[in-house]
Design an enzyme around this catalytic site. Sequence first.
Site, PDB file in Angstrom:
ATOM      1  N   ASN A  20       0.870  -1.177   0.000  1.00  0.00           N
ATOM      2  CA  ASN A  20       0.000   0.000   0.000  1.00  0.00           C
ATOM      3  C   ASN A  20       0.906   1.226   0.000  1.00  0.00           C
ATOM      4  OD1 ASN A  20      -1.816   2.053   0.515  1.00  0.00           O
ATOM      5  ND2 ASN A  20      -2.077   1.517   2.694  1.00  0.00           N
TER       6      ASN A  20
ATOM      7  N   LYS B 263       0.048   4.260  -0.179  1.00  0.00           N
ATOM      8  CA  LYS B 263      -0.619   5.442   0.398  1.00  0.00           C
ATOM      9  C   LYS B 263      -0.441   6.640  -0.553  1.00  0.00           C
ATOM     10  CE  LYS B 263       0.567   3.538   4.857  1.00  0.00           C
ATOM     11  NZ  LYS B 263       0.347   3.665   6.285  1.00  0.00           N
TER      12      LYS B 263
ATOM     13  N   HIS C 116      -9.300   1.087   5.104  1.00  0.00           N
ATOM     14  CA  HIS C 116      -8.003   1.296   5.762  1.00  0.00           C
ATOM     15  C   HIS C 116      -8.199   2.249   6.942  1.00  0.00           C
ATOM     16  CE1 HIS C 116      -3.877   2.500   6.501  1.00  0.00           C
ATOM     17  NE2 HIS C 116      -3.502   1.419   5.826  1.00  0.00           N
TER      18      HIS C 116
ATOM     19  N   GLU D 172      -6.597   4.665   7.937  1.00  0.00           N
ATOM     20  CA  GLU D 172      -6.394   6.091   7.623  1.00  0.00           C
ATOM     21  C   GLU D 172      -7.650   6.679   6.966  1.00  0.00           C
ATOM     22  OE1 GLU D 172      -2.673   5.562   5.559  1.00  0.00           O
ATOM     23  OE2 GLU D 172      -1.727   5.044   7.469  1.00  0.00           O
TER      24      GLU D 172
ATOM     25  N   GLU E 183      -5.017  -5.005  10.869  1.00  0.00           N
ATOM     26  CA  GLU E 183      -3.998  -3.976  11.037  1.00  0.00           C
ATOM     27  C   GLU E 183      -4.242  -3.218  12.335  1.00  0.00           C
ATOM     28  OE1 GLU E 183      -2.179  -2.786   7.069  1.00  0.00           O
ATOM     29  OE2 GLU E 183      -3.971  -1.578   7.269  1.00  0.00           O
TER      30      GLU E 183
ATOM     31  N   GLY F 243       2.845   2.219  10.633  1.00  0.00           N
ATOM     32  CA  GLY F 243       3.808   3.301  10.453  1.00  0.00           C
ATOM     33  C   GLY F 243       4.580   3.679  11.707  1.00  0.00           C
TER      34      GLY F 243
ATOM     35  N   SER G 165       3.718  -2.177  10.214  1.00  0.00           N
ATOM     36  CA  SER G 165       5.173  -2.181  10.406  1.00  0.00           C
ATOM     37  C   SER G 165       5.848  -3.495  10.025  1.00  0.00           C
ATOM     38  CB  SER G 165       5.522  -1.786  11.847  1.00  0.00           C
ATOM     39  OG  SER G 165       5.131  -0.447  12.088  1.00  0.00           O
TER      40      SER G 165
HETATM   41  C1  PEP Z   1      -0.543   0.121   5.899  1.00  0.00           C
HETATM   42  O1  PEP Z   1      -0.518   1.211   5.358  1.00  0.00           O
HETATM   43  O2  PEP Z   1      -1.503  -0.622   5.701  1.00  0.00           O
HETATM   44  C2  PEP Z   1       0.579  -0.267   6.749  1.00  0.00           C
HETATM   45  C3  PEP Z   1       0.508  -1.430   7.349  1.00  0.00           C
HETATM   46  O3  PEP Z   1       1.622   0.613   6.879  1.00  0.00           O
HETATM   47  P1  PEP Z   1       3.085   0.298   7.491  1.00  0.00           P
HETATM   48  O4  PEP Z   1       3.542  -1.021   6.899  1.00  0.00           O
HETATM   49  O5  PEP Z   1       3.930   1.439   7.055  1.00  0.00           O
HETATM   50  O6  PEP Z   1       2.927   0.188   8.976  1.00  0.00           O
END
Ligand code: PEP
Length: 247
Positions: free
Chosen positions: A6, A8, A91, A93, A161, A167, A206
């Site tokens: 992803n 973003k 997601h 976000e 998640e 992040g 992460s």
């Molecule tokens: C994500 O954007 O779904 C995500 C898991 O980000 P990151 O791997 O940067 O934590």
Amino acid sequence: MLIAGNWKMNGLSPALGEVEALVRELKARPVAANVLVCPPATLVSRVAAAASGIIAVGGQDCHPQPSGAFTGDISAEMVRDAGGSWVIVGHSERRQYHGETNTLVAAKASAGWRAGLGVIVCIGETEAERLAGQEEEVVDRQLAASIPDAAGASPTAVAYEPVWAIGTGRTPTTEDIARMHAHLRSQLTKRFGSGARMIPILYGGSVNPRNAKEILAVPEVGGALVGGASLKAADFLAIIHAAPVGS
Ligand code: PEP
């Protein structure tokens, strides 16, 4: 196993070089895992062209309607038309910054299937919810309300998640991931019966080249949704190659 990136809101034209490198490496050293890149909407068609069928391409969001007066939005049909075969919905976000509710996420999932896309539905608890011991009831509510009944018979993945792991460089322990994925598997089976077996449960938050092997080996982890570490081909490849052989 599905390893999904992803991007973003990251990526201008030069980022296509990362996709080209990824495709080149995967051609030279094929993997059993399915690989998916979800770039920003502006790059979906160019990433699809560079993917040469070696990796799949997806959108990061879609509107529930196929077309209409929804300035700035993109429909699932448009993602498909641009060469996408998957779309991410719900997601954290989007839930956090755009106020997306479970009901809206469910409508977006249905839109994805309507357009012939596979749908990744994201769920996960906040840190406060985990500290309060509420993580299972939170994801249960999200599962029930943001995944439509058609998921049992439509191409679907669930991405667990934990919001506090996205992040941040922090991850749950492998024991916590195992407990949550086993819980999600049993919830999906209760709801969708044998159809649930077709729904992989991805872990996201992460994931990086150092922890991918351990996380991807956890029972019921059917892949990963990777943010930051999917932006560079070398890091993303290391994660892809960490997937258990034959998965
Ligand atoms: C994500 O954007 O779904 C995500 C898991 O980000 P990151 O791997 O940067 O934590």
